[in-house]
Write an enzyme that holds these catalytic residues in place. Structure first.
Site, short mmCIF file in Angstrom:
data_model
loop_
_atom_site.label_atom_id
_atom_site.label_comp_id
_atom_site.label_asym_id
_atom_site.label_seq_id
_atom_site.Cartn_x
_atom_site.Cartn_y
_atom_site.Cartn_z
N ASP A 7 8.15 6.59 -1.97
CA ASP A 7 8.23 5.14 -1.72
C ASP A 7 7.36 4.41 -2.75
O ASP A 7 6.19 4.76 -2.94
CB ASP A 7 7.71 4.90 -0.28
CG ASP A 7 7.96 3.49 0.20
OD1 ASP A 7 8.91 2.84 -0.28
OD2 ASP A 7 7.20 3.04 1.10
N ASN A 49 13.41 0.16 5.68
CA ASN A 49 12.09 0.80 5.58
C ASN A 49 11.15 0.32 6.68
O ASN A 49 10.96 -0.89 6.85
CB ASN A 49 11.45 0.44 4.23
CG ASN A 49 12.02 1.25 3.09
OD1 ASN A 49 13.02 1.95 3.25
ND2 ASN A 49 11.40 1.15 1.93
N ASN A 53 7.27 1.20 8.45
CA ASN A 53 6.00 1.92 8.51
C ASN A 53 5.09 1.30 9.57
O ASN A 53 4.69 1.95 10.53
CB ASN A 53 5.33 1.89 7.12
CG ASN A 53 4.07 2.72 7.06
OD1 ASN A 53 3.86 3.60 7.91
ND2 ASN A 53 3.22 2.47 6.09
P1 13P Z 1 6.47 -2.18 6.86
O1 13P Z 1 5.18 -1.44 6.90
O2 13P Z 1 6.30 -3.64 6.86
O3 13P Z 1 7.43 -1.68 7.88
O4 13P Z 1 7.15 -1.85 5.44
C1 13P Z 1 7.49 -0.54 5.13
C2 13P Z 1 8.09 -0.47 3.77
O5 13P Z 1 8.81 -1.35 3.34
C3 13P Z 1 7.81 0.72 2.96
O6 13P Z 1 8.32 0.61 1.67
#
Ligand code: 13P
Length: 284
Positions: A82, A230, A232
């Site tokens: 990523d 995405n 996280n």
């Molecule tokens: P968030 O932590 O806002 O979900 O974003 C995750 C992301 O885009 C990783 O590239």
């Protein structure tokens, strides 16, 4: 390691109109919670590590953990870098068996982003590895910039066409109003821009910063052409909320298995909820 190139997972999602999670792993509990949730939903999965996560976990541990996770799994899994920041980092991941990489040259002027991304695509494709790139700048979570400034950072549809033609990337991350991390209010997504980009460019598009975006908006973005979402922060918050709750209710608690285990279950539940929104259940 039995990993699948990300393009295989995303091209199917693009053909059939759903999205697959690009879910970030930060430690063992994240990896287990995420893969167990995806397995239970019978969903394909893109496991991703930021450079920061690789530094925190250690490359050898990432590889060992992921190898153990995918050894007996029945779902297609890609291991993806990523926001790779340089040719060197990208090559290191490819050499270590990642099946997909992101090169983020979005802070460079267009011509330089094209040039650097093109070189990476050439090298990655030569060994069957997929490439995601980014065009336009994701917002910060600060709201003190003007609307004009905000939109100036969004992905320009014509530049996106030029970028993809010249680089040959497999998936493109676009800026339409999301940001990484925690939002102060609900983000406002530029759906018209997304629609225009997808009409001009029928490749898998990626939505970064999807934590905290209202689920209806995520669904709408998928209906307009997003194929990778995405996440996280939402998983970090699910894990930490559970651990906090357990600490608050039991001052004697000291065995990490007794709070990391429930934290891992909280991640798994959140993963299953997200997969229902993305539409990737039973697409393994
Ligand atoms: P968030 O932590 O806002 O979900 O974003 C995750 C992301 O885009 C990783 O590239």
């Amino acid at each position: 390691m039995k990993l699948v190139p990300m393009a295989e997972i995303l091209n199917k999602a693009n053909d059939e109109g759903y999205a697959v999670g690009g879910f970030n792993i930060n430690n063992l509990e994240f990896l287990q919670g995420i893969i167990w949730g995806a397995e239970e939903k019978n969903s394909p999965l893109i496991l991703q590590t930021s450079e920061g996560a690789i530094k925190y976990i250690g490359m050898d541990y990432v590889l060992g953990m992921v190898e153990a996770a995918v050894k007996n799994t029945h779902i297609p899994v890609a291991l993806h870098l990523d926001h790779g920041s340089s040719f060197e980092v990208v090559m290191k991941c490819i050499r270590n068996g990642y099946s997909s990489v992101m090169f983020d040259g979005s802070h460079y002027p267009l011509a330089e982003n094209i040039e650097q991304t093109r070189k990476i695509v050439e090298a990655a494709h030569a060994v069957g590895v997929s490439v995601e790139a980014e065009l336009g700048r994701l917002g910060g979570t600060e709201d003190d910039i003007s609307v004009d400034e905000r939109e100036a950072a969004f992905t320009d549809p014509d530049e996106a066409v030029e970028f993809v033609e010249k680089t040959g990337v497999d998936a493109l991350a676009i800026a339409i109003g999301t940001a990484h991390g925690v939002y102060k209010g609900d983000p406002e997504l530029d759906f018209e821009r997304l629609k225009t980009i997808k009409e001009k460019l029928n490749i898998p598009l990626v939505l970064h910063g999807a934590s905290g975006v209202p689920l209806e908006d995520v669904k709408k973005a998928i209906s307009l052409g997003i194929n990778k979402v995405n996440i996280n922060t939402d998983f970090q918050q699910a894990f930490t909320a559970k651990v906090r709750e357990l600490f608050a209710s039991d001052e004697e608690l000291y065995d990490p298995r007794k709070y990391c285990g429930p934290g891992r279950e909280a991640i798994k539940a959140k993963v299953m909820e997200k997969i229902d929104v993305l539409g990737s259940a039973n697409k393994a």
